[in-house]
Scaffold this motif. Structure first.
Motif, short mmCIF file in Angstrom:
data_model
loop_
_atom_site.label_atom_id
_atom_site.label_comp_id
_atom_site.label_asym_id
_atom_site.label_seq_id
_atom_site.Cartn_x
_atom_site.Cartn_y
_atom_site.Cartn_z
N CYS A 1 0.60 86.74 6.55
CA CYS A 1 0.37 85.33 6.86
C CYS A 1 1.73 84.64 6.93
O CYS A 1 2.44 84.58 5.93
N ASN A 2 2.09 84.16 8.08
CA ASN A 2 3.36 83.46 8.20
C ASN A 2 3.23 82.03 7.69
O ASN A 2 2.28 81.33 8.03
N VAL A 3 4.21 81.64 6.89
CA VAL A 3 4.28 80.28 6.37
C VAL A 3 5.67 79.76 6.74
O VAL A 3 6.68 80.38 6.41
N VAL A 4 5.70 78.63 7.43
CA VAL A 4 6.96 78.03 7.87
C VAL A 4 7.27 76.84 6.97
O VAL A 4 6.39 76.03 6.68
N VAL A 5 8.52 76.77 6.53
CA VAL A 5 9.02 75.58 5.84
C VAL A 5 10.16 75.08 6.70
O VAL A 5 11.09 75.83 7.01
N ARG A 6 10.06 73.80 7.13
CA ARG A 6 11.09 73.27 8.03
C ARG A 6 11.28 71.78 7.81
O ARG A 6 10.35 71.08 7.39
N ARG A 7 12.48 71.34 8.08
CA ARG A 7 12.74 69.90 8.02
C ARG A 7 12.05 69.25 9.21
O ARG A 7 12.07 69.78 10.32
N ASP A 8 11.45 68.10 8.98
CA ASP A 8 10.74 67.36 10.01
C ASP A 8 11.11 65.89 9.81
O ASP A 8 10.43 65.16 9.09
N GLY A 9 12.24 65.50 10.36
CA GLY A 9 12.74 64.15 10.13
C GLY A 9 13.23 64.02 8.69
O GLY A 9 14.00 64.85 8.21
N ARG B 1 27.19 77.69 18.93
CA ARG B 1 27.11 76.23 19.13
C ARG B 1 25.78 75.80 19.73
O ARG B 1 25.33 74.68 19.50
N ALA B 2 25.15 76.66 20.49
CA ALA B 2 23.88 76.29 21.14
C ALA B 2 22.80 75.96 20.12
O ALA B 2 21.85 75.25 20.44
N ALA B 3 22.92 76.45 18.88
CA ALA B 3 21.90 76.22 17.86
C ALA B 3 22.38 75.28 16.76
O ALA B 3 21.76 75.18 15.71
N GLU B 4 23.47 74.55 17.01
CA GLU B 4 24.04 73.68 15.98
C GLU B 4 23.08 72.62 15.47
O GLU B 4 23.13 72.24 14.32
N ASP B 5 22.20 72.13 16.31
CA ASP B 5 21.30 71.05 15.92
C ASP B 5 19.98 71.53 15.37
O ASP B 5 19.07 70.73 15.14
N MET B 6 19.86 72.80 15.13
CA MET B 6 18.61 73.35 14.59
C MET B 6 18.42 72.87 13.16
O MET B 6 19.30 73.00 12.33
N GLU B 7 17.25 72.31 12.90
CA GLU B 7 16.93 71.85 11.54
C GLU B 7 16.74 73.05 10.61
O GLU B 7 16.60 74.18 11.07
N ASP B 8 16.76 72.80 9.29
CA ASP B 8 16.47 73.85 8.33
C ASP B 8 15.08 74.41 8.65
O ASP B 8 14.11 73.64 8.80
N TYR B 9 14.97 75.74 8.76
CA TYR B 9 13.72 76.36 9.22
C TYR B 9 13.67 77.78 8.66
O TYR B 9 14.52 78.61 8.98
N VAL B 10 12.68 78.05 7.82
CA VAL B 10 12.50 79.36 7.22
C VAL B 10 11.07 79.83 7.47
O VAL B 10 10.13 79.03 7.38
N THR C 1 8.70 89.10 3.54
CA THR C 1 9.88 88.86 4.37
C THR C 1 10.25 87.40 4.31
O THR C 1 9.40 86.53 4.04
N GLU C 2 11.51 87.13 4.54
CA GLU C 2 11.98 85.76 4.67
C GLU C 2 13.01 85.74 5.79
O GLU C 2 13.98 86.50 5.75
N ILE C 3 12.76 84.90 6.77
CA ILE C 3 13.66 84.78 7.92
C ILE C 3 14.22 83.38 7.92
O ILE C 3 13.48 82.40 8.07
N ASP C 4 15.53 83.28 7.75
CA ASP C 4 16.21 81.99 7.86
C ASP C 4 16.50 81.80 9.34
O ASP C 4 17.52 82.29 9.86
N VAL C 5 15.60 81.13 10.02
CA VAL C 5 15.70 80.97 11.47
C VAL C 5 16.96 80.20 11.83
O VAL C 5 17.67 80.56 12.78
N THR C 6 17.28 79.17 11.08
CA THR C 6 18.46 78.36 11.36
C THR C 6 19.72 79.22 11.33
O THR C 6 20.52 79.20 12.27
N ALA C 7 19.91 79.98 10.25
CA ALA C 7 21.11 80.83 10.13
C ALA C 7 21.14 81.90 11.20
O ALA C 7 22.20 82.18 11.78
N THR C 8 19.99 82.51 11.48
CA THR C 8 19.93 83.57 12.50
C THR C 8 20.31 83.04 13.87
O THR C 8 21.11 83.65 14.58
N LEU C 9 19.76 81.89 14.24
CA LEU C 9 20.08 81.33 15.56
C LEU C 9 21.54 80.90 15.65
O LEU C 9 22.19 81.10 16.68
#
Length: 137
Positions: free
Chosen positions: A82-90, A47-56, A33-41
Motif C-alpha cells: 500500500c503506497n502512502v505519500v507524505v508531501r508538502r502541500d502549500g 536544476r530541473a527538479a529544484e522546485d519539487m516540494e518535500d515528497y516521500v 520501502t521509502e522513496i525520497d522522491v524530492t532527493a531522487t529527482l
C-alpha cells in the motif's frame, strides 16, 4: 474515480513522516520501502527538479492482509504494498494513501473485497489518528 484517501496536517514535513510511520505501525503496517522522491529527482534531474516540494513515498505492508490477497490472486503483488505519500502541500502536509478498493476495481475480483475493506479500515484508522493528533497539537 478517486483512488486516494487524503488528510492534511498542520505540521512540518519531518514530523508528519514520523507520525505517519507510527500511525501505520499501530494498524499493523510495516514500511518495506521509502522513496525520497524530492532527493531522487534532484539527483537525477538536477536544476530541473529544484522546485519539487518535500515528497516521500512509504511502501507500507500488512503481512496478513498481503498474504490473504496473494492467496486470491498471485498477480496482486503488482499492486502491493500500500503506497502512502507524505508531501508538502502549500503551508500544510498532505498524507495520502492508495484506496485499497482500487485492487477490486482494477482486477474485477470480488474475492479481494474483504481484504480491501479491512485494509481500508486500517488505513482510515491510521489517517484518523493523524488528524486527531494534529488537533491536539
Amino acid at each position: 474515480m478517486r483512488y486516494d484517501r487524503t488528510v492534511h496536517l498542520d505540521t512540518d514535513f519531518a514530523t508528519a513522516v514520523a507520525r505517519t510511520r507510527d500511525a501505520l505501525a499501530a494498524q499493523g503496517f510495516g514500511i518495506l520501502t521509502e522513496i525520497d522522491v524530492t532527493a531522487t529527482l534532484k539527483t537525477k534531474l538536477g536544476r530541473a527538479a529544484e522546485d519539487m516540494e518535500d515528497y516521500v513515498i512509504l511502501g507500507a505492508c500488512n503481512p496478513p492482509l498481503a498474504h490473504r490477497a496473494l492467496d486470491v490472486d498471485r498477480t496482486i503483488g503488482l499492486l502491493l504494498p500500500c503506497n502512502v505519500v507524505v508531501r508538502r502541500d502549500g503551508d500544510r502536509t498532505a498524507v495520502q494513501a492508495l484506496d485499497p478498493d482500487t485492487m477490486v476495481t482494477l482486477t474485477g475480483s470480488d474475492a479481494l473485497r474483504p481484504v480491501a475493506e479491512e485494509a481500508g479500515r486500517r488505513l482510515d484508522a491510521a489517517l484518523a489518528d493523524l488528524t486527531a493528533t494534529d488537533l491536539k497539537s
